[in-house]
Design an enzyme around this catalytic site. Structure first.
Site, mmCIF file in Angstrom:
data_model
loop_
_atom_site.group_PDB
_atom_site.id
_atom_site.type_symbol
_atom_site.label_atom_id
_atom_site.label_comp_id
_atom_site.label_asym_id
_atom_site.label_seq_id
_atom_site.Cartn_x
_atom_site.Cartn_y
_atom_site.Cartn_z
ATOM 1 N N PHE A 1 -8.423 0.692 -5.099
ATOM 2 C CA PHE A 1 -7.759 -0.594 -5.040
ATOM 3 C C PHE A 1 -6.635 -0.767 -3.968
ATOM 4 C CE2 PHE A 1 -4.010 0.238 -8.510
ATOM 5 C CZ PHE A 1 -3.798 1.192 -7.836
ATOM 6 N N GLU A 2 -6.018 -1.986 -3.690
ATOM 7 C CA GLU A 2 -5.381 -2.222 -2.332
ATOM 8 C C GLU A 2 -5.883 -1.931 -1.253
ATOM 9 O OE1 GLU A 2 -1.220 -1.717 -2.562
ATOM 10 O OE2 GLU A 2 -1.191 -2.393 -4.693
ATOM 11 N N GLY A 3 -7.198 -2.364 -1.318
ATOM 12 C CA GLY A 3 -8.060 -2.119 -0.021
ATOM 13 C C GLY A 3 -8.891 -0.957 -0.279
ATOM 14 N N ARG B 1 0.829 -1.250 0.149
ATOM 15 C CA ARG B 1 -0.260 -0.006 0.088
ATOM 16 C C ARG B 1 0.780 1.314 0.066
ATOM 17 N NH1 ARG B 1 -3.233 -1.942 4.351
ATOM 18 N NH2 ARG B 1 -4.195 -3.193 3.027
#
Lengths: 603, 426
Positions: free
Chosen positions: A407-409, A286
């Site tokens: 994205f990425e959480g 992240r």
């Protein structure tokens, strides 16, 4: 290969961190040693960074045609080759495996430039921030030796395969299954993964699949395992690339594994230990986004400022209008805060040991993705109708940066992570005290009430940022005071939240959202205070501007924090939470907007 | 304003008005009015004499009733109704006997199926002569001016109210023309217009006035209404079908139509196979004046000792902890739930409607369900079907053959009595 014997019961609390800046804020403490002074790099490192940066900058300004990449939805091979030659496919792979072996700080610096093209940034991030990260952090020596050199040069491209049609962040609903073949030396992987960045071009995949594991009590249980899967192994089918809103040049598609035969030595970590691998990859990956937003906004400021300076209306240039000026102030402030947060976090991550900065990284991601979106929109607004056309890059930036919130959480999920991690940490420490208070232990109650009384009368929060042992430059003393006041209030708010909700706070998402927002603001304030103090102290160029930005941001954030914390101290019916939930409930029950049309009549 | 019923017409002793009284089974509210005034009122007496001329000694209301009866001989439609009204209106320019005629018309409206038609009500109001009854000075306004007529006007509005018919602007114009701005009918109209719009959309689950005619469509509608789940899927388990077999017997296949939502499917899939599920029914569902019957597939609630809360797998969410490892509960101050004593009921897995409520037909449903819920094959299914009206809207039709758990094919003769009694209850 041994079955998972004793996995950490709660992977979230199992960390090796002794640095805990953000978590300590939940207790109302400022661990100033960790964030002051602002992290620095040595002169040699700075020279090294500059050496890396200038060719990359030249490459991006001369050889990358972002408009074409966006239009054709493909990064041309010569561009990809250029990136490979620059070593950008192995920025963080150690030098012994043929990568550049750069620190997080240097990675962040390069990220600023790479982010000038969203498609390239995402392709590279999918490759190295998550795609090969599994091998890098959890792979064994053989796996590293086998794969990293090829991945570092870009001969192999990596992809990260976790999401499935029925599973976003829910590990329990992963359907892809790996079964041990009869020879005992291979796993057969079956299942499909969706929205895989680089899915169409990758040669190596980090795949998460369900495997049957025998646990301590001898019971068979399904657990997630991570595998390195080469396209060579066969049975890997990539679907049609998705037609996306932004980052169109990056390749996103479905990847289907059909009886893909994977040797047992390609298991990353242990069989059944995939959950932790996935979590570690996601938490560390992240960070790569932190500086990207700042890089983009800096570029946008340059582009729009030129327009605002030359375009004339009513015999005045745009830059003389207050509302246009405000947009530039917002952009500069956001860029400054993002940069400060990103490099502060990078510096913390580069410290010796294996510090867990996932909370800080998540905050950087949330702040910069949202700030980036606002700034892109403001930049486009400065140009008005022109910004809306394809003749200018603003609409592309706007489309590209929208993905950062997703994205990425998603930011919602990350807010949950930020707030709950802190709540768990604070809860562990405060449980005893809160329990005593609930029991009505007069001593404790008096102590707490008395403390609050004293605080409210004397109202002098001093956490030691200013004054004789202060770490903040006097020109920022007011902001530092505001920050301290916020931190103190945050500590008491957290305590009262624990008192009120206990462990059921997990279900109070609206409360958690505010907690996360306050914490993000506090961390952002820390970063700007620390950075501006350093800049003034060592006399960097335009440090007065930095002080201005820092003070403006801090007083702004101070009000926002106070507002949010006031809301946090109220009950749901008072702070509108109940109404918000009720509105949503009524709308969702009918799955429609349920008000009658304003033109409707009853008679 | 209103007092207990003091029917002013009684004072104007006329035989026909007594007959009128007999026709109106429910007492109407009258207005408080001066009896002296009434006695001196010309219209009422006037009317009686003249109608006697016309009707040839017949009681006037009977005449009007006959008018409708005669018209009804060919067809009971709006057109015939309107024709009768037109005939009356054209008969006499003075509209003699219009009050009685209006009462008769109101009574006949349901028979002609026009009881919800605002146009017809307006047409009825239009029978009143205009401007005659409008008070011209304050004394008239103060006392009850033409009470019988006003009362009749109110009665028209009251019938509209009972049938939920909203007056329109034409109604208002007519009422103003007939009775004047501050008359009783206008007051009634104003009250209607105050409350009706407020009540119009009050029901969150409105039932349409016109229900589907086809029993299958009706079943589909009713099932979706009971389930109240947008995801629930209606499935036709058996198509209705009638055929003549080779032996010349009529073979009928009753329809079976069911509904199940994904949530119910999930619940059923988790059901403990050692516990039986029950097919129960028939239960009633009223849709305005129609009663339909449905069956449910349900299980008993789990006894409290067997209820285990599934622990949350700590390795379930990749991003954030789904529960906190804290020894602190919610404070009482933040428990904003009302203390509701909930009676626990067992889960309902599916619902169905069938043309026949016997076990054989319902077994079709269960076997159909089994296709989407394979677990049903492993669970004991107990039929607890009560005898009763098992056909949709079949309250009066005795041909359905309800079943009991023990005897799948009971004697129809035996079953008829309980069937009737059941239908009486419902």
């Amino acid at each position: 290969m041994k079955p998972l014997q004793d996995c950490n019961r709660n992977a979230f609390s199992g960390h090796t961190r002794n640095l805990a800046y953000a978590k300590d804020l939940f207790l109302g403490k400022v661990n100033k040693e960790e964030v002051f002074p602002y992290p620095e790099v040595s002169n040699e490192e700075l020279d090294e960074i500059k050496q890396f940066v200038s060719p990359v900058e030249r490459f991006f300004s001369e050889d990358v045609d972002s408009k074409r990449i966006d239009h054709e939805a493909k990064i041309p091979p010569e561009t990809l080759n250029g990136l490979k030659e620059l070593g950008l496919f192995g920025i963080q792979i150690p030098e012994e495996y043929g990568g550049l072996g750069l620190s997080n700080t240097m990675y962040a610096r390069l990220g600023e430039i790479i982010s000038l093209d969203g498609s390239i940034a995402v392709t590279l991030a999918a490759h190295q921030a998550i795609g090969l990260k599994g091998i890098l952090i959890a792979g064994n020596e053989e796996q590293k030796a086998k794969y990293l050199p090829k991945l570092a040069t870009g001969e192999y491209v990596a992809a990260f395969c976790l999401t499935e049609p029925g599973s976003g962040s829910d590990a329990a609903s992963i359907q892809t299954r790996a079964t041990l073949a009869e020879d005992g030396k291979h796993f057969l992987i079956n299942g499909s993964k969706i929205w895989i960045s680089n899915g169409g071009m990758a040669d190596v995949f980090t795949v998460f699949a369900r495997t049957e594991v025998v646990d301590n009590e001898g019971q068979k249980k399904d657990k997630i395992t991570a595998f390195i899967v080469e396209r060579e192994f066969g049975g890997v089918i990539s679907g049609k690339p998705e037609d996306k809103l932004g980052i169109r040049g990056s390749n996103t598609c479905e990847v289907v594994f059909d009886n893909t035969k994977v040797p047992v030595e390609n298991v990353i970590g242990e069989v059944g230990g995939g959950f932790k691998v996935a979590m570690n990859i996601l938490n560390s990956g992240r960070f790569s986004m932190g500086s990207a937003g700042a890089g983009m906004i800096k570029k946008l400021i340059e582009l729009t400022a030129e327009y605002a300076g030359t375009r004339k209306q009513f015999n005045k240039s745009l830059s003389e209008f207050g509302m246009v000026q405000e947009k530039f102030a917002v952009m500069a402030q956001n860029a400054y805060v993002m940069e400060s947060m990103a490099y502060l976090t990078a510096g913390m991550m580069d410290r010796p040991g294996v510090p867990d900065c996932s909370l800080e990284a998540a905050m950087v991601k949330v702040f910069s993705s949202e700030g980036g979106w606002v700034c892109c929109s403001e930049a486009l607004q400065v140009l008005g109708g022109l910004g809306y056309t394809k003749n200018y890059p603003y609409e592309r930036y706007l489309r590209d940066c929208r993905i950062l919130l997703i994205f990425e959480g998603t930011n919602e999920i990350l807010r949950m992570y930020i707030a709950l991690t802190g709540m768990q940490y604070a809860g562990k420490i405060l449980t005893q005290k809160v329990k005593e208070m609930k029991k009505g232990n007069i001593g404790v109650v008096l102590e707490v009430v008395g403390q609050q009384l004293v605080d409210s009368i004397i109202r002098k929060v001093d956490l030691g940022l200013t004054g004789p042992d202060g770490v903040v430059h006097p020109s920022l003393a007011d902001s530092a005071k505001k920050f301290e006041e916020n931190v103190y209030l945050f500590g008491t708010t957290v305590k009262s939240l624990l008192y009120r909700f206990g462990k059921t706070i997990v279900d109070e998402q609206l409360v958690l959202k505010r907690v996360a927002d306050v914490l993000i603001n506090l961390y952002a304030m820390t970063a700007v205070l620390s950075r501006a103090s350093r800049s003034v102290s060592i006399g960097l160029r335009n440090h007065d501007h930095e002080v201005l930005l820092a003070n403006t941001f801090c007083s702004d954030a101070y009000f926002k924090n106070n507002y949010m914390m006031t809301q946090l101290q109220k009950n749901a019916p008072e702070n509108n939470d109940d109404n918000i939930k009720k509105i949503a409930k009524e709308v969702l029950a009918q799955r429609a907007y349920i008000c009658s049309h304003p033109l409707e009549r009853t008679f | 304003m209103y007092r207990m019923f003091v029917h002013p017409t009684i004072k104007a002793t006329h035989a026909h008005s007594l007959i009128l009284h007999g026709y109106c089974s429910q007492p109407r509210r009258g207005f408080h009015g001066s009896s002296i005034f009434l006695k001196n009122k010309p219209a009422a007496t006037d009317y009686g004499e003249k109608s006697e001329h016309k009707g040839g000694g017949n009681k006037s209301l009977v005449t009007h009733d006959n008018l409708f009866e005669r018209a009804a001989q060919d067809s009971r439609t709006k057109a015939t109704f309107n024709r009768v009204v037109d005939v009356f209106v054209k008969q006499d320019i003075r509209r003699r006997g219009h009050v009685e005629f209006i009462y008769a018309a109101l009574k006949k409206m349901p028979e002609f199926g026009v009881e919800r038609d605002i146009a017809v009500y307006n047409k009825i109001l239009d029978i009143f002569p205009k401007e005659v009854f409008v008070p011209r000075n304050f004394i008239q306004r103060m006392f009850n001016h033409y009470p019988r007529q006003q009362e009749c006007g109110v009665e028209v509005l009251e019938q509209m109210e009972n049938y939920g018919v909203m007056p329109n602007i034409e109604t208002k114009v007519l009422l103003v023309q007939i009775f004047g701005e501050k008359s009783h009918p206008i007051r009634k109209y104003q009250r209607l217009m105050y409350w009706f719009p407020k009540f119009k959309n009050l029901n969150p689950y409105p039932v349409p006035h016109e229900l589907p005619q086809d029993p299958v469509d009706l079943a589909r509608f009713s099932l979706s209404r009971i389930a109240n789940d947008l995801d629930a899927k209606v499935t036709m388990y058996q198509m209705p079908y009638t055929d003549v077999s080779e032996a010349g017997e009529e073979v009928t296949q009753p329809y079976v139509i069911g509904i199940q939502s994904p949530d119910q499917q999930e619940l059923l899939a988790k059901h403990d196979t050692s516990r039986p599920v029950f097919v129960e029914g028939p239960f009633t569902l009223w849709l305005r004046k129609t009663c339909v019957y449905y069956y449910v597939l349900r299980a008993d609630p789990l006894p409290p000792e067997e209820k285990v809360k599934e622990p949350i797998d700590p390795e379930q969410c990749f991003f954030y902890p789904l529960e906190l490892d804290l020894d602190l509960d919610r404070d009482v101050g933040d428990e904003d739930n009302f203390n509701v004593d909930e009676v626990e009921e067992g889960p309902v897995f599916a619902m169905c409607m069938a043309e026949k409520g016997d076990q054989a037909t319902l077994a079709k449903w269960i076997s159909g369900l089994q296709e989407t819920n394979p677990i049903l094959g492993r669970i004991a299914t107990v039929f607890r079907v009560e005898s009763g009206p098992c056909e949709i809207q079949s309250a009066a039709e005795p041909e359905s053959a309800p079943a009991q758990e023990s005897e799948p094919e009971p004697e129809p003769a035996e079953e008829e009595k309980p069937l009737r009694s059941q239908s009486m209850k419902q």
